[in-house]
Enzyme design. Sequence first.
Site, PDB file in Angstrom:
ATOM      1  NE  ARG A  24      -2.088  -1.427   3.629  1.00  0.00           N
ATOM      2  CZ  ARG A  24      -2.673  -1.203   4.775  1.00  0.00           C
ATOM      3  NH1 ARG A  24      -3.571  -0.409   5.022  1.00  0.00           N
ATOM      4  NH2 ARG A  24      -1.634  -1.468   5.819  1.00  0.00           N
ATOM      5  CE  LYS A 120     -20.523   1.934  -1.462  1.00  0.00           C
ATOM      6  NZ  LYS A 120     -21.019   0.674  -0.826  1.00  0.00           N
ATOM      7  CB  ILE A 446     -23.029   5.338  11.815  1.00  0.00           C
ATOM      8  CG1 ILE A 446     -23.642   6.598  11.337  1.00  0.00           C
ATOM      9  CG2 ILE A 446     -23.221   4.379  10.800  1.00  0.00           C
ATOM     10  CD1 ILE A 446     -25.125   6.394  11.093  1.00  0.00           C
ATOM     11  N   GLY A 447     -21.758   4.151  14.629  1.00  0.00           N
ATOM     12  CA  GLY A 447     -21.307   2.840  15.199  1.00  0.00           C
ATOM     13  C   GLY A 447     -19.703   3.117  15.521  1.00  0.00           C
ATOM     14  CD  GLU A 499     -18.435  -0.596  15.214  1.00  0.00           C
ATOM     15  OE1 GLU A 499     -17.685  -0.641  14.246  1.00  0.00           O
ATOM     16  OE2 GLU A 499     -19.651  -0.188  15.030  1.00  0.00           O
ATOM     17  CB  CYS A 658     -23.319   5.274   3.877  1.00  0.00           C
ATOM     18  SG  CYS A 658     -22.247   3.701   3.853  1.00  0.00           S
ATOM     19  CG  HIS A 709     -16.470   9.132   3.524  1.00  0.00           C
ATOM     20  ND1 HIS A 709     -17.886   8.670   4.008  1.00  0.00           N
ATOM     21  CD2 HIS A 709     -16.071   7.975   3.142  1.00  0.00           C
ATOM     22  CE1 HIS A 709     -18.195   7.511   3.951  1.00  0.00           C
ATOM     23  NE2 HIS A 709     -16.759   6.725   3.942  1.00  0.00           N
TER      24      HIS A 709
END
Length: 774
Positions: A24, A120, A446-447, A499, A658, A709
Amino acid sequence: MTSTSAAAAARATVHGYPRQGPNRELKKAIEGYWRGRVGADALRATAAGLRRDNWRQLAEAGVHEVPTGDFSYYDHVLDTSVMVGAVPDRHRAAVADDALDGYFAMARGTQEVAPLEMTKWFDTNYHYLVPELGPDTVFAPDSAKQVAELTEALGLGLTARPVLVGPVTYLLLAKPAPGVAAGFDPLTLLDRLLPVYAEVLADLRAAGANWVQLDEPALVQDRSPAVLNATARAYRDLGALVDRPQLLVASYFDRLGEALPVLAKAPVEGLALDFTGAAAGNLGELAAVGGLPGKRLVAGVVDGRNVWINDFEKSLATVGTLLGLAERVDVSTSCSLLHVPLDAAAERDIDPQIARWLAFARQKTAEVVTLARGLGQGTGAIAAELAANRADLASRTHSALTHDPAVRARAAAVTDADGRRSQPYAERTAAQRAHLGLPLLPTTTIGSFPQTAELRTARADLRAGRIGTAGYEERIAAEIREVLAFQEKAGLDVLVHGEPERNDMVQYFAEQLTGYLATRHGWVQSYGTRYVRPPVLAGDISRPEPMTVRWTTYAQSLTDRPVKGMLTGPVTMLAWSFVRDDQPLSDTARQVALALRDEVNDLEAAGTSVIQVDEPALRETLPLRAAGRAAYLAWATEAFRLTTGGVRPDTQIHTHMCYAEFGDILRAIDDLDADVISLEAARSHMQVAGELATAGYPREVGPGVYDIHSPRVPGADEATALLRKGLEAIPAERLWVNPDCGLKTRGWPEVRAALENLVAAAREVRGSLPGTAS
């Protein structure tokens, strides 16, 4: 040309290749540039080195024609907007001041200027930046990137083919710019855009391009006669150009259908067609239109989107049939290899028996070369490869991993009642409001919360044995305490544990379910510098033990406010994995749903009153053609209901979606029977709220007011304006306030500020409602 000569002319090629590098390197260089640690010249040097390495690997593997122009710092559709000069007015000054910084401003936004909308790429998990166009858009050619990369490849002594997004697909992917009337159709700009493409093609021809590929995947969707006529006109005009390379028009992800005869008749020199999966129908349809006499056909017989080895005998039968349908048949992947990891050989932790079933980008390249050799020289030339391929396919078919009798018996015993809540929504919502006691316009996230460097280091230290399990778990507990304390102080109403223990919203669960395989190096680009490691769904699925109960109940012990249990839904578990291709998706979805159902029931039994089952992939997995959608949505919504159908009426079920176009699935969203849905809405200016209202959606909705984002922090006034716009469509008693998506990729300073502004906006609007006090 006879079939024999067509076979002899067979060559190997691919549509595109992973951009990131084996470690990467591109991600690290770009993020270093954003932080000021890497200079522009160093970033460009890293990118050039990765391109060079990719092309050399392809050539050394036996690929005869390498793609150029598919490499991108962020997104190839954004690159196309730059190529045609479609820079939004709000970004023009930044682009004029510094082209690279302006490019990233369009992608990510700045504190002052919003980015382009992101959604997407067809039915994949790749995200593209949506072009913004209007009746006043003025196009201008800028072929510098495409010419430079072609020149680099030619300088290495390679045969190269530039790859561009085609003009029709580019316009079909676009949206009206902010302030432009919603009825504006970007396709009306086609005649204005084609001269720009003509100039780019001329520039590429002058730079040495013999062929140029124009990608038109939008044509595999159901298209109106007007779109088909526009396509015919576009390629009539481009084909009539005198100063141009030979044109190869490519489609993928599904069959071309009614667009195939249009392109077959167009004055272009070749077509590239997908012959895998849903696109297998291209074979019969190509024969029905009389083939491509006098033209080149690039046959996509190696699946560019999944990781399973190719069935050589099946693919050779397909290309053998195609030999009589074109002047020349070349062998390729179905689409760009952007959608698969780089090299399966790097996965040292996977059972060698199972590893034989896998093919990543390098292995798929080798498969293409082998098939081209078999086509050109006869099967005797690849006898050893054919024998090994047959053995590997048989190994997978007969493996105990792929068939668990207990899992299959449980799935077969499912009834319709298992997928239904015990009470209808109208009765459940009253029980939930009494139980939870939330205010109007309840606030939540959202989490996920930021995955800090310290968390990633702790996870790496645990894997490497530098810390023990107890030390790692104390680090997770400390993070949860910090996340809960911040949320309480900020004033959020429904909390999350953040999380911190999760590496990825799919991988975390896959690592705890039977039938899944996790990779160490299987990175795939989702958007920009966001890479994910989709797990490999190889066999039958079950849940040996609870996966989320411990940390959720720990978080709940720290607060009196409700803490959401967080799960990834069954469709997203499939869509964001490399899913098995040896049984119907509906069968696999039911297995995953039953495993998740056990987790939902255990969360409820442990005292969790709000449970969120995320399904962001529900829309992206929608078949590209309408004919297949009803069947897909039936089993997809059934899988969600099977996951959530066993809880009490006063347990509130949330879901989240999303970065997709939701208008096509509004009825399916209703069929999920979730009590609350949160959706991306900030970049699309609350569009989805109006769509839901128009459709009569009766449940609670949280359209996002914070675009996570982008690094910019929306002010309280901005969140307030979006919230008021949401209230125009959704009544206050059914409206939630939340970000667009999880906060994993953001930093703590921006998250703190943005969420404090979000809560302030909710309080201000709540206080202005009749019968409430601020």
